[in-house]
Write an enzyme that holds these catalytic residues in place. Structure first.
Site, PDB file in Angstrom:
ATOM      1  N   LYS A   1      31.664   6.081  48.404  1.00 47.02           N
ATOM      2  CA  LYS A   1      31.917   5.818  49.815  1.00 47.02           C
ATOM      3  C   LYS A   1      32.030   4.320  50.110  1.00 47.02           C
ATOM      4  O   LYS A   1      32.684   3.917  51.066  1.00 47.02           O
ATOM      5  CB  LYS A   1      30.803   6.418  50.684  1.00 47.02           C
ATOM      6  CG  LYS A   1      30.533   7.906  50.448  1.00 47.02           C
ATOM      7  CD  LYS A   1      31.268   8.760  51.416  1.00 47.02           C
ATOM      8  CE  LYS A   1      30.936  10.243  51.421  1.00 47.02           C
ATOM      9  NZ  LYS A   1      30.445  10.891  50.227  1.00 47.02           N
TER      10      LYS A   1
HETATM   11  C1  LIG Z   1      30.770  12.193  49.785  1.00 46.69           C
HETATM   12  C2  LIG Z   1      30.616  12.450  48.312  1.00 46.69           C
HETATM   13  C3  LIG Z   1      31.431  13.380  47.640  1.00 46.69           C
HETATM   14  C4  LIG Z   1      32.460  14.239  48.353  1.00 46.69           C
HETATM   15  O1  LIG Z   1      33.554  13.522  48.834  1.00 46.69           O
HETATM   16  P1  LIG Z   1      34.540  14.142  49.932  1.00 46.69           P
HETATM   17  O2  LIG Z   1      35.437  13.042  50.313  1.00 46.69           O
HETATM   18  O3  LIG Z   1      33.643  14.601  51.068  1.00 46.69           O
HETATM   19  O4  LIG Z   1      35.240  15.309  49.310  1.00 46.69           O
HETATM   20  C5  LIG Z   1      31.269  13.512  46.257  1.00 46.69           C
HETATM   21  N1  LIG Z   1      30.331  12.796  45.591  1.00 46.69           N
HETATM   22  C6  LIG Z   1      29.533  11.909  46.206  1.00 46.69           C
HETATM   23  C7  LIG Z   1      28.519  11.173  45.401  1.00 46.69           C
HETATM   24  C8  LIG Z   1      29.641  11.704  47.586  1.00 46.69           C
HETATM   25  O5  LIG Z   1      28.831  10.806  48.191  1.00 46.69           O
END
Ligand SMILES: *Cc1c(COP(=O)(O)O)cnc(C)c1O
Length: 471
Positions: free
Chosen positions: A112
Site C-alpha cells: 500500500k
Molecule cells: C491490501 C492488501 C492486499 C489486497 O490488495 P487489494 O488491492 O485489496 O486487492 C494484499 N496483501 C496485502 C499485504 C495487503 O495489505
C-alpha cells in the site's frame, strides 16, 4: 483526458477533481474516458527507465497537464525517497519459473505504501496549489491506515483520521498507526469489527452536506490515483522479468487480492498494451473472486478469519471497474448489475461473458493449511520467507504456471508484519529495526464505542483543531 463514472451519471471531470471526488457521486467508480494505448516503440523505450521515470511517463498519460512535469518529478522523488531499496520495487528470482516482486520496501512494509506515499504528496500539493482543505477519513483493517498515516503525517494543510477495529489488527499494524504523534493524525480505535468501521465511514461520506462542510477526502483503494500508481510496478516488473528470463518466455503475474485494487491495476496495464500473459488472482479462503471466475456467480460469502487478514474481504470494492470493461463500458448495464447485487445479494454472468472472464483472469483461493505449508516449504527449499499474503500468490503460481511461462508473484507484505502466522510454523524471524523499535514507543489513540455519533463528535473536534490523539 477526462474521467467518467462506471454508472454514467457524473459529468466528465479532470484528473485532480476525480481524485478529490474519490467515489463517484452517483455511487459508481471513476474511470478514464478512454484507456491510453502504449505502442511497442514506447514499450521498447520504457524498458530502460528506472522506476521513478517510468512513473512520470505513465502518470503523464492520465493527468493531462494538470501537474507541470517539474512539480511531478518533485512529488515522485519525495514519495519514493522513503523506500529502503533504490529500485523501489525490486525483482528477486526464486527459481527458473518463479520471480518475486518485492512491494514491501516502503515505510510500513506493505504494498500500500507504493500508492499511498504518492497520494500523501499529491494531496499536499493540491492543498498548496489550489488552497484546498484536505481532511482524510478512512477505515482500515490494518495496512491501508498505517500506510496512509505515514503518507501524510506532519504535512501542512492535511489532517487524517483513521478508524480501525479495536484489538483486531495485527500488533505491528496497530503500532505503526498509533505510535505516530503528529498533530494532524487522529486514530480512532472502534470497539467493533472492520465492517462496523467501514459502515460508519460510508454513512459519513454519503452525507454530501457533511462531506462538503468538512472537506472529507477518501484514501481507499477505489480512488483512481491509487490504481494508477500501482500500474507502474506492473510495467517495471514485466521489463525486469523479461530481461532476466529472456524475451521468449511468456510472463504471468500472480497477485494476492482482496478489494481487486491491485489486480485491477494489472488489468489496466494489460489494456494499455503490456503483454502480460496470465493475470492471476490469488485469494485466501475468502474467495469470492475465485468463485466468480470459476462459476460466473459473484456473491459475498461467509467471512473467514485467515492468516492473511488484509485479504479477508467479502465485497471487492474495485470489482465494479472490471465489470464495466467486461460489459463493454456500458454504464446502463453496470448500473443494472449493481442494482441486482444490492437487491438480490448476487450477480451472475454466463455464456460468452463467462468465457471472456475465464480468458482474462485465472483465480485460486488458498486454504489456511496450504498457506502455512507453502511458507514452510519455500523457507526450507529456498531460504526465502514468504508472508502469508504473498504465499497465496505463490500457491496460485503453482496452480497455473505452465511450460514456457514464468510468473512474477507479488510480495505484498514483509513477513515481519504478520509474525502471528510465521510463529505457528516455529520459524523465528529477525525483525527489521524499524519494526523492532516500534515496541518501545508510546501509543496515541482514542478508544471509542461502535457509534457513528461518537465518531462525528471526535471528527468535528479534530477538524476544529482541539482534539489530539490521547496517549
Ligand atoms: C491490501 C492488501 C492486499 C489486497 O490488495 P487489494 O488491492 O485489496 O486487492 C494484499 N496483501 C496485502 C499485504 C495487503 O495489505
Amino acid at each position: 483526458m477526462n474521467y467518467i463514472s462506471t454508472r454514467g451519471q457524473v459529468a466528465p471531470k479532470g484528473f485532480i477533481d476525480t481524485v478529490l471526488m474519490g467515489l463517484g457521486e452517483d455511487g459508481g467508480l471513476m474511470v478514464p474516458e478512454r484507456i491510453p494505448a502504449v505502442s511497442s516503440d514506447t514499450l521498447e523505450w520504457w524498458k530502460g527507465l528506472p522506476f521513478r521515470e517510468l512513473f512520470i511517463e505513465i502518470f503523464s498519460l492520465y493527468a493531462n497537464d494538470e501537474i507541470p512535469q517539474g512539480d511531478l518529478k518533485e512529488l515522485v522523488d519525495a514519495s519514493y525517497a522513503t523506500f529502503r531499496d533504490p529500485e523501489v520495487t525490486p525483482l528477486r528470482k526464486l527459481d527458473d519459473s518463479l520471480y518475486i516482486l518485492e512491494l514491501f520496501h516502503g515505510p510500513t512494509f506493505a504494498f500500500k505504501d507504493v500508492a499511498l506515499q504518492f497520494m500523501g504528496e499529491f494531496y499536499s500539493y493540491v492543498s498548496k496549489t489550489r488552497g484546498e482543505i484536505i481532511h482524510i477519513l478512512g477505515a482500515t483493517s490494518g495496512d491501508t491506515g498505517a500506510a496512509a498515516i505515514q503518507g501524510v503525517r506532519g504535512k501542512e494543510g492535511i489532517k487524517i483520521c483513521i478508524l480501525h477495529p479495536h484489538e483486531k489488527v495485527s500488533k505491528v499494524q496497530e503500532l505503526q498507526m498509533t505510535t505516530v504523534h503528529d498533530e494532524n493524525v487522529l486514530n480512532l480505535s472502534v470497539k467493533g469489527n472492520f465492517d462496523d468501521c467501514q459502515r460508519i465511514i460510508k454513512e459519513l461520506f454519503s452525507d454530501l452536506e457533511f462531506k462538503g462542510e468538512h472537506h472529507l477526502r477518501a484514501i481507499n483503494s477505489i480512488n483512481f490515483v491509487r490504481i494508477l500508481a500501482q500500474t507502474v510496478y506492473y510495467f517495471y516488473a514485466y521489463f525486469r522479468a523479461a530481461e532476466q528470463a529472456g524475451e521468449s518466455k511468456k510472463i504471468n503475474v500472480s497477485v494476492p487480492s482482496g478489494n481487486f485494487g491491485n489486480i485491477f491495476s494489472g488489468f489496466l496495464a494489460k489494456k494499455m498494451g503490456l503483454p502480460i500473459h496470465k493475470l492471476i488472482i490469488a485469494t485466501n479462503e475468502n474467495n469470492i473472486l475465485e468463485r466468480f471466475v470459476k462459476t460466473g456467480e459473484y456473491r459475498p460469502g461467509e467471512f473467514r478469519k485467515t492468516h492473511s487478514p488484509s485479504m479477508d474481504i467479502q465485497v471487492a470494492s474495485n470489482f465494479e471497474r472490471y465489470l464495466y470493461y467486461l460489459l463493454d463500458e456500458d454504464s446502463a448495464k453496470v448500473s443494472a448489475y449493481m442494482g441486482t447485487l444490492a437487491s438480490e445479494g448476487r450477480i451472475v454472468v454466463e455464456g460468452d461473458l463467462l468465457r471472456r472472464v475465464q480468458s482474462e483472469l485465472q483465480a485460486l483461493g488458498a486454504t489456511n493449511e496450504q498457506n502455512l505449508e507453502l511458507i514452510g516449504k519455500y523457507r526450507s527449499e529456498t531460504g526465502y520467507l514468504l508472508d502469508p499474503h504473498t504465499a497465496c500468490g505463490v500457491a496460485a503460481y503453482e496452480a497455473f504456471n505452465e511450460d514456457g511461462e514464468i510468473t512474477v508473484s507479488f510480495a505484498t507484505a514483509h513477513p515481519a508484519k504478520f509474525d502471528e502466522a510465521i510463529r505457528l510454523l516455529d520459524i523465528v524471524q529477525e525483525f527489521p529495526v524499524e519494526i523492532a523499535e516500534l515496541i518501545a514507543k508510546e501509543q496515541y489513540q482514542t478508544v471509542i464505542e461502535n457509534d457513528k455519533a461518537e465518531v462525528t463528535r471526535q471528527l468535528e473536534a479534530f477538524f476544529a483543531g482541539d482534539a489530539v490523539n490521547k496517549a
